[in-house]
Enzyme design. Sequence first.
Site, short mmCIF file in Angstrom:
data_model
loop_
_atom_site.label_atom_id
_atom_site.label_comp_id
_atom_site.label_asym_id
_atom_site.label_seq_id
_atom_site.Cartn_x
_atom_site.Cartn_y
_atom_site.Cartn_z
N CYS B 169 0.79 -1.23 0.00
CA CYS B 169 0.00 0.00 0.00
C CYS B 169 0.82 1.27 0.00
O CYS B 169 0.26 2.36 -0.09
CB CYS B 169 -0.97 -0.02 1.18
SG CYS B 169 -2.11 -1.40 1.03
N GLU B 320 -0.78 6.80 13.15
CA GLU B 320 -0.26 7.95 12.41
C GLU B 320 -0.44 9.26 13.18
O GLU B 320 0.38 10.17 13.04
CB GLU B 320 -0.78 8.02 10.98
CG GLU B 320 -2.23 8.31 10.81
CD GLU B 320 -2.57 8.38 9.30
OE1 GLU B 320 -1.69 8.72 8.50
OE2 GLU B 320 -3.73 8.10 8.97
N LYS B 341 -9.27 8.96 1.61
CA LYS B 341 -9.84 7.60 1.53
C LYS B 341 -11.29 7.60 2.00
O LYS B 341 -12.05 6.69 1.70
CB LYS B 341 -9.01 6.62 2.36
CG LYS B 341 -7.63 6.35 1.78
CD LYS B 341 -6.92 5.23 2.53
CE LYS B 341 -5.49 5.05 2.04
NZ LYS B 341 -4.57 6.10 2.51
N PHE B 405 0.92 -3.07 4.32
CA PHE B 405 1.29 -4.44 4.64
C PHE B 405 2.77 -4.65 4.33
O PHE B 405 3.29 -4.11 3.35
CB PHE B 405 0.46 -5.42 3.82
CG PHE B 405 -0.95 -5.57 4.30
CD1 PHE B 405 -1.48 -4.74 5.28
CD2 PHE B 405 -1.78 -6.55 3.77
CE1 PHE B 405 -2.78 -4.89 5.71
CE2 PHE B 405 -3.09 -6.70 4.20
CZ PHE B 405 -3.59 -5.87 5.17
#
Lengths: 84, 419, 407
Positions: B169, B320, B341, B405
């Site tokens: 990602c 984050e 997103k 990932f």
Amino acid sequence: MTTFTMEDLGAVLKDAAGAPETGAWNDDVLDLPFYELGYDSLALLEVSARIGRQFKIAIPDDAVVEMKTPRIAVEYINARITGA
Amino acid sequence: MTRRVVITGLGAVAPGDPGVKAFWQLLTAGRSATRPISFFDPSPFRSRMAAEADFDPAREGLTPQQVRRMDRTAQMAVVAAREAVADAGVDLTARDPGRTGVSIGSACGCTMGLESEYVVVSDAGRKWTVDHEYAMPHIYGYHVPSTLAAEVAWDVGAEGPVSVTSTGCTSGLDAIGHARELILEGSADVVVAGATDAPISPISVACFDAIRATSPENDDPEHASRPFDKRRAGFVLGEGSAVMVLEDLDAARARGAHIYAELRGFAGRANATHMTGLRPDGTEMAEAIRVAMNQARLDPSDIDYINAHGSGTKQNDVHETNAFKRSLGARAYDVPVSSIKSMIGHSLGAIGSLELVACALAIEHNVVPPTANLHVPDPDLDLDYVPLTARDHRVDGVLCVGSGFGGFQSAAVLSRVTS
Amino acid sequence: MIATDTAVFTGMDIIAPTGIGIEDYWSATLAGTAGIRPIERFDASGYPVRLAGEVRGFDESVRVPARLVPQTDRMTQFALAAADGALTDSALDLDTVPEFGRAVVTANSSGGFEFGQRELENLWSRGSEYVGAYQSIAWFYAANTGQVSIRHGFKGNCGVVATEQAGGLDAAGQARRVLRNGAGVVLTGGTDASLCPWGFITQLRTGLLSTRTDPSRAYLPFDADANGFLPGEGGAMLVMEPYGSAAARGARVYGALTGYACGFDPPPGSPRPPVLGRVARRALDDAGIDPAQVDVVFADAAGTPALDRAEAAAIRDLFGRPVPVAAPKAMTGRLYAGGAALDLATALLCLRDQIIPAAAGVTADPRLDIDLVTDASRPAAIHTVLVLARGYGGFNAAAVLSLPGEE
């Protein structure tokens, strides 16, 4: 009545995610957290999915999170499959 | 002489309508493109939503031969690359093709085409020794993700460094970071760089179902992607591609190009902890940010907007948020942070490229896109996540981060170029 | 003397159809042992190609931690095992390198395809709930880099390069960039294992594979009888460090990556020429040397007449003299992401032992006019090796390896 034992859990774990890192799989590890036995969240999801398919039960996300030790897992699965 | 790398062209095929203009309109309107999956019958799956692109390759100018040959992932990348090159106004055919590079990120390559071919040759999973005679002629092009860069390189006429970066990602950020290095080190003068993924396919949906990473809240697909919201329940799968033209600042100026922004810093780090899990402290992402900021020679006070990874999992949001505080200190509390997103879902490797295009446009228009669907702030998160509506805001410096990932954490820093 | 910031290789491990581990592989290679055999990993009797370079005798239960076996494809098991071996071989004490200064950069060609085929089968024949939790991390192209990074605590700027069979060289080039940006050690290389039916039939469709059934007459690069190649599995992992710190710790240095370049061919049907020769020239320029200083060329050795002709022409044009050409791939088949990585490792062993392995069973086509080393391994004074690689679609890469120290 179907029951699910510590031995059954050990067999599924070994097949799905490899043998425990501590070596032994017996009552001594019943209350050890899965992460100390070397099983991570993915391993537990894989094991839950396999057990769910075997006994035709759906194990919700929260229950997977709560299954922190082999004892809790065995008790939870037994409660589910023996008819609750 | 030290080179500086600037963005001079943008292209996008995002969820919703294709093109950069439609993409930016969607973002600034705070509208979500997530919806029930229409590509196949999603009823057997746990998560049945996705952010789909309304993309018709023929309408976007691909020939029937290209449409047949290319998986959707490649089609989107080629269309986005054409838009970027046209936008940059650079005539690549008039240049030495050996000085033009292509750098494309993709997490999962030609998954859709591979799965549909698999179903044919395996008789819907019944045969292990699958039947080669029924495979399409171009199947090997699906087998290797490098095809995605090859198709773009053929289309734009690049004979310099051409590669696919596939770091899950963070692929999009990493591919564009790689392109920056190619220009800095002098291996290329122009790099067509971006990323693409089209993962909305049964096997991808099933594999994220299996790890319960995607949202199961199927009754309200349009509002299912809820980063930083207390009611978040996982990410919503997306698709798309964004491509940009990168070149050396002096060369861009010499040809009178429009310059969106400078790509001033990039760094990747790995947490070396877990393939999917994140520790809450955000140490490695903070380190990536710190290194990218150093390269950029910018201080935390120069950052006016943070485009967050914001995938819609509690684990990520905490990770984050802590990484921003750790790397930017008190400034983290003053900077608007948003996750697009919330509107276009998580298109895996492609998302980083779409996010960087959004960052370039934020600088261009002095507008910060919002975090849509953020109605119930998570009390554990205490930054300014720009809920619901876009904000007029002077944006000269931007930080864009990604997490994926494999434990990869990436950070890119963009800034306005002043004459 | 080379500069202290030059990237050097200080460790490696090999998993190949002809041998597992450096010495087994190298002795088999020098002896000309063939690794191409009838396929045993699946029933290939219904396919027009029945031979491949399979890795035999790899025991994942010994080479890979038990916990990682169920969650990884064979390609990742190879990568984990070879990374362990390479680090051991380097004798590097990882504690002396900061975590953020250790990186992993691998090449990947097609992901964990066998794992993926099993999960596709679960999905389509049994239902979505049968897709396992590990599919999400096992099949993707970043699996090898991610798992190796986690296993050894490598927190630096990790990467995954996909340029099909040029990948091993491009990964090394990227690893060198990561070192230049300040890393202290980079694990690089590539491993591949796409020998499952689903991975295999996609390769059949290219028409590039040899359909011969005699293993000794199937993959014959640069031979007048060249008729395609055979796939193989395996690869190599290598430890790269800056020369200064390698020398300071007294490390054994196999060789330095003194030059690297890559480029991409024009589209099929274009009147423009392929770029291999130009890429090789740029790699030599990068190394700061003349073609006259190259002692041996490791060829891409595609095994199809047109590609062999193009490569031979590039070599002839670049050197204008007979330069020894090695094609050890003839014994292993083409290992995709692992192929060029294995060539790098083999070239480093050439430098170590001053001997060029032969392409066993191949007779060089005299019309190609290259000095292909065949029949028997050839002792030679070797200071500099040029390694070439090409990937499907038009990827080209070249690397220059040199011995440090003397000129």
